[in-house]
Design a protein around this motif. Structure first.
Motif, PDB file in Angstrom:
ATOM      1  N   ILE A   1      24.606  66.127  83.065  1.00 12.86           N
ATOM      2  CA  ILE A   1      23.704  67.184  82.637  1.00 12.86           C
ATOM      3  C   ILE A   1      24.459  68.509  82.637  1.00 12.86           C
ATOM      4  O   ILE A   1      25.584  68.605  83.144  1.00 12.86           O
ATOM      5  N   ASP A   2      23.805  69.506  82.084  1.00 12.28           N
ATOM      6  CA  ASP A   2      24.365  70.852  81.957  1.00 12.28           C
ATOM      7  C   ASP A   2      24.853  71.357  83.328  1.00 12.28           C
ATOM      8  O   ASP A   2      24.156  71.240  84.324  1.00 12.28           O
ATOM      9  N   GLY A   3      26.056  71.875  83.373  1.00  8.27           N
ATOM     10  CA  GLY A   3      26.568  72.453  84.615  1.00  8.27           C
ATOM     11  C   GLY A   3      27.176  71.464  85.584  1.00  8.27           C
ATOM     12  O   GLY A   3      27.602  71.831  86.682  1.00  8.27           O
ATOM     13  N   SER A   4      27.254  70.205  85.195  1.00  9.95           N
ATOM     14  CA  SER A   4      27.757  69.184  86.132  1.00  9.95           C
ATOM     15  C   SER A   4      29.270  69.291  86.328  1.00  9.95           C
ATOM     16  O   SER A   4      29.811  68.754  87.292  1.00  9.95           O
ATOM     17  N   GLY A   5      29.948  69.971  85.411  1.00  6.63           N
ATOM     18  CA  GLY A   5      31.397  70.132  85.552  1.00  6.63           C
ATOM     19  C   GLY A   5      32.205  69.369  84.516  1.00  6.63           C
ATOM     20  O   GLY A   5      33.414  69.190  84.680  1.00  6.63           O
ATOM     21  N   LYS A   6      31.562  68.941  83.437  1.00  9.04           N
ATOM     22  CA  LYS A   6      32.260  68.190  82.377  1.00  9.04           C
ATOM     23  C   LYS A   6      33.423  68.979  81.787  1.00  9.04           C
ATOM     24  O   LYS A   6      34.549  68.477  81.721  1.00  9.04           O
ATOM     25  N   SER A   7      33.140  70.205  81.353  1.00  8.28           N
ATOM     26  CA  SER A   7      34.181  70.996  80.693  1.00  8.28           C
ATOM     27  C   SER A   7      35.310  71.316  81.678  1.00  8.28           C
ATOM     28  O   SER A   7      36.486  71.214  81.325  1.00  8.28           O
ATOM     29  N   THR A   8      34.931  71.677  82.886  1.00  8.55           N
ATOM     30  CA  THR A   8      35.924  71.969  83.933  1.00  8.55           C
ATOM     31  C   THR A   8      36.852  70.786  84.119  1.00  8.55           C
ATOM     32  O   THR A   8      38.082  70.920  84.111  1.00  8.55           O
TER      33      THR A   8
ATOM     34  N   ILE B   1      37.249  66.030  92.716  1.00 10.03           N
ATOM     35  CA  ILE B   1      36.756  65.280  91.553  1.00 10.03           C
ATOM     36  C   ILE B   1      37.908  65.010  90.585  1.00 10.03           C
ATOM     37  O   ILE B   1      38.049  63.903  90.066  1.00 10.03           O
TER      38      ILE B   1
ATOM     39  N   ARG C   1      23.521  76.469  89.489  1.00 11.69           N
ATOM     40  CA  ARG C   1      24.770  76.860  88.827  1.00 11.69           C
ATOM     41  C   ARG C   1      24.499  77.751  87.627  1.00 11.69           C
ATOM     42  O   ARG C   1      25.239  78.693  87.351  1.00 11.69           O
TER      43      ARG C   1
ATOM     44  N   ASN D   1      25.776  81.701  87.162  1.00 18.51           N
ATOM     45  CA  ASN D   1      26.595  82.108  86.018  1.00 18.51           C
ATOM     46  C   ASN D   1      25.879  83.081  85.080  1.00 18.51           C
ATOM     47  O   ASN D   1      26.454  83.518  84.096  1.00 18.51           O
TER      48      ASN D   1
ATOM     49  N   GLY E   1      29.056  65.043  91.697  1.00 17.53           N
ATOM     50  CA  GLY E   1      29.500  66.331  91.189  1.00 17.53           C
ATOM     51  C   GLY E   1      29.427  67.482  92.174  1.00 17.53           C
ATOM     52  O   GLY E   1      29.808  68.603  91.840  1.00 17.53           O
TER      53      GLY E   1
ATOM     54  N   GLN F   1      31.085  67.479  94.930  1.00 19.15           N
ATOM     55  CA  GLN F   1      32.374  67.568  95.620  1.00 19.15           C
ATOM     56  C   GLN F   1      33.180  68.727  95.030  1.00 19.15           C
ATOM     57  O   GLN F   1      32.926  69.172  93.921  1.00 19.15           O
ATOM     58  N   PRO F   2      34.197  69.176  95.777  1.00 23.89           N
ATOM     59  CA  PRO F   2      35.028  70.254  95.245  1.00 23.89           C
ATOM     60  C   PRO F   2      35.707  69.842  93.937  1.00 23.89           C
ATOM     61  O   PRO F   2      35.992  68.664  93.726  1.00 23.89           O
ATOM     62  N   ILE F   3      35.956  70.827  93.086  1.00 25.68           N
ATOM     63  CA  ILE F   3      36.544  70.581  91.765  1.00 25.68           C
ATOM     64  C   ILE F   3      37.834  69.753  91.868  1.00 25.68           C
ATOM     65  O   ILE F   3      38.036  68.798  91.115  1.00 25.68           O
TER      66      ILE F   3
END
Ligand SMILES: Nc1ncnc2c1ncn2[C@@H]1O[C@H](COP(=O)(O)OP(=O)(O)O)[C@@H](O)[C@H]1O
Ligand SMILES: [Mg+2]
Length: 208
Positions: free
Chosen positions: A8-15, A191, A142, A146, A184, A186-188
């Motif tokens: 979902i939105d903000g889960s960290g996909k793009s990151t 992951i 999140r 932002n 999601g 967990q720290p970037i």
């Protein structure tokens, strides 16, 4: 090799997709990073229609077909040729987003969506799909942090996103070989390591 990111939105996909692209490039891999909807001139035009907040009159079926049209163009113009050239293709969202947003979320008929999905992808499917899972509550937190402006798709209500999240969990259960479910929260970096371990194990060794 074809890898997709879902959640979902903000889960960290793009990151996470960007971190993976960077890591692969550091290893001198040929990588192509694409976002959905989009990734071709035509697909980006369709993206603008889909996300434009003015298009509140868009029917659910029109939405389904526009996402699928954007994807069909992307698969045929970009993804298929890239895979044939041994390029690693990484997408921020793919066909599973249609299954869960238009299927579980909007409630459209699953059999119909399956058929449209297979027409749009022409059977081109990711080898691995990283589903980064956060709660709907975390999504809102999140978003607020932002001060992010919401697009047309992101304007839906809590129940919609809850159904979408459950849809992802269901899909992951149905296809455990393809899906990797990641917490999601967990720290970037943690992951990224989970993802890298998985991808590194899949890469052909000769050109490493
Ligand atoms: N593991 C994480 N923990 C905390 N915040 C995160 C994490 N991953 C990403 N974020 C933050 O959450 C926001 C959304 O991330 P993003 O990668 O844009 O998500 P998506 O592409 O899935 O919408 C960004 O501000 C990002 O820095
Ligand atoms: Mg994103």
């Amino acid at each position: 090799m074809f890898i997709s990111f879902e959640g979902i939105d903000g889960s960290g996909k793009s990151t996470q997709a960007k971190l993976l692209v960077k890591k692969l490039e550091e290893g001198n891999r040929n990588v192509l990073f694409l976002r959905e909807p989009g990734g071709t001139e035509i697909s980006e035009q369709i993206r603008n229609i889909l996300l434009n907040k003015k298009n509140l009159k868009m029917t659910q079926i029109a939405e389904l077909l526009l996402f699928s049209a954007s994807r069909a163009q992307l698969v045929s113009e970009v993804i298929k040729p890239a895979l044939l050239n041994n390029i690693v293709v990484i997408t921020d969202r793919f066909v599973d987003s249609t299954t869960v947003y238009q299927g579980h979320g909007r409630g459209l008929h699953h059999g119909g969506i399956k058929g449209i999905n297979s027409i749009a992808t022409m059977g081109v499917m990711p080898k691995k799909t990283f589903f980064i899972d956060i709660t709907v509550q975390e999504m809102y937190a999140r978003r607020q942090a932002n001060h992010q402006e919401t697009d047309r798709m992101e304007m839906s209500n809590d129940e919609f996103f809850e159904r979408v999240r459950q849809g992802y969990l269901e899909l992951a259960k149905e296809e455990p070989g393809r899906f990797v479910v990641i917490d999601g929260k967990q720290p970037i970096e943690a992951i990224h390591e989970i993802i890298w371990k998985e991808v590194d194990g899949m890469l052909p060794t000769h050109s490493k």
